[in-house]
Design a protein around this motif. Structure first.
Motif, mmCIF file in Angstrom:
data_model
loop_
_atom_site.group_PDB
_atom_site.id
_atom_site.type_symbol
_atom_site.label_atom_id
_atom_site.label_comp_id
_atom_site.label_asym_id
_atom_site.label_seq_id
_atom_site.Cartn_x
_atom_site.Cartn_y
_atom_site.Cartn_z
ATOM 1 N N LEU A 186 1.096 -0.827 0.267
ATOM 2 C CA LEU A 186 0.266 -0.087 -0.070
ATOM 3 C C LEU A 186 0.995 1.260 0.080
ATOM 4 N N CYS A 187 2.133 1.335 0.613
ATOM 5 C CA CYS A 187 2.916 2.623 0.853
ATOM 6 C C CYS A 187 3.683 2.329 -0.213
ATOM 7 N N THR A 188 3.761 1.415 -0.647
ATOM 8 C CA THR A 188 4.477 1.997 -2.351
ATOM 9 C C THR A 188 3.969 2.258 -3.467
ATOM 10 N N LEU A 189 2.447 1.581 -3.213
ATOM 11 C CA LEU A 189 1.739 1.594 -4.358
ATOM 12 C C LEU A 189 0.996 3.341 -4.588
ATOM 13 N N GLY A 190 1.008 3.312 -2.646
ATOM 14 C CA GLY A 190 0.631 5.055 -2.640
ATOM 15 C C GLY A 190 1.648 5.841 -3.195
ATOM 16 N N ILE A 191 3.218 5.834 -3.073
ATOM 17 C CA ILE A 191 4.048 6.540 -3.202
ATOM 18 C C ILE A 191 3.333 6.668 -5.406
ATOM 19 N N TYR A 192 4.135 5.757 -5.794
ATOM 20 C CA TYR A 192 4.065 5.546 -7.134
ATOM 21 C C TYR A 192 2.629 6.133 -7.876
ATOM 22 N N LEU A 193 1.517 6.133 -7.365
ATOM 23 C CA LEU A 193 -0.041 6.925 -7.576
ATOM 24 C C LEU A 193 0.527 8.537 -7.808
ATOM 25 N N ASP A 194 0.741 8.906 -6.381
ATOM 26 C CA ASP A 194 1.268 10.552 -6.189
ATOM 27 C C ASP A 194 2.234 10.947 -6.595
#
Length: 294
Positions: free
Chosen positions: A167-175
């Motif tokens: 979730l953290c890595t996905l969030g950083i990627y999306l952001d």
């Protein structure tokens, strides 16, 4: 073959694998339609690791969706009714991740979760984005979180850590990769809210009511509006309506009580106090001083 691992706080990862004897199997195998309901809204991920299949969901599209490795399907739902058709030209392996939205809000914060759902295009409950490409380096985090050599207790702990990492890595990627598109959408929505506010008459709606109308949480909507206009929704609307009242007092003779109700104040004394805070004098005094002197 199917297996699942669940954490103590309700996050679930399901692994499915299917091997086909291509000499005996037809080119496609349909699986009976099945329905699943959840006790609360969840964030869902359906990922194909190997092979391909077709999905048909009554709310997703009238036609079936072809899912192959490399494209993840995200959903925000409280139930689903789905039919799968397996392409038997290659063995099939899939992952399904289910996380209660409530738990995501605890782990990541409601604003961040709202931000993520909006970027993924699944803000509305029971909505899907079936064709979202996520780098393998991110999706693979979930695969690394599965270790059948561990006991059940440590499997759950390892999965919990893996989901948080994902979730953290996905969030950083999306952001970092879609922030421009998100900002454009946020600014457009803030401007739509602005136009809506200046057209309002009478009672002031709550932030929750405005958020529901514009498909955003109250906090997210307020942040977007403040970023665009430099003040909160409530502050803007209060100042705008008091300016309207000031102008009405200068040019007309409408009773102050009627004017107060027209701009959303249920009690005239609340209007009087707000007007005095902004302009330094009560509305009655302001009107008398603004009237032409003979």
């Amino acid at each position: 073959m199917s297996s699942h691992t669940e954490t103590s706080d309700g996050m679930l990862l399901i692994s499915n694998s299917h091997r086909f004897n291509r000499a005996l199997c037809p080119s496609e195998i349909s699986v009976a339609r099945f329905s699943v309901g959840f006790d609360e809204p969840v964030f869902g991920l359906h990922r194909v690791l190997k092979g391909s299949l077709y999905l048909s969901e009554r709310r997703l599209a009238p036609e079936r969706i072809h899912k192959a490795a490399g494209l993840d399907m995200f959903g925000h739902l409280d139930s689903y009714e789905i039919e799968q058709t397996f392409d038997t030209s290659a063995d099939l392996e899939t992952r399904v991740l289910i996380i209660p939205i409530r738990q995501m809000n605890v782990l990541m914060g409601e604003d961040f979760v709202s931000h993520m759902l909006e970027i993924l295009g699944i803000t509305k409950l029971n909505s899907y984005n079936p064709f979202f490409e996520v780098p393998l380096s991110i999706s693979g985090i979930l695969d690394d979180s599965l270790d059948n050599r561990l006991t059940d207790r440590f499997k759950s702990l390892r999965l919990h850590a893996g989901i948080l990492d994902y979730l953290c890595t996905l969030g950083i990627y999306l952001d970092s990769n879609i922030v421009t598109r998100f900002n454009k959408r946020s600014r457009s929505r803030a401007r739509s809210v602005h136009d809506y506010l200046i057209s309002l008459e009478g009672k002031t709606p709550t932030l929750a009511e405005i958020g529901k109308q514009f498909d955003a949480t109250p906090n997210q909507l307020n942040k977007e509006f403040t970023a665009e206009y430099g003040e909160s929704i409530f502050s803007f609307l209060t100042n705008f309506r008091l300016d309207q009242a000031r102008y009405a007092l200068q040019i007309g003779n409408e009773p102050i009580k009627v004017l107060a109700h027209a701009i959303g104040y249920a009690h005239v004394n609340h209007f009087t106090a707000a007007f005095k805070r902004k302009f330094g004098q009560p509305p009655g005094v302001f009107r008398s001083l603004s009237s032409p002197q003979c």
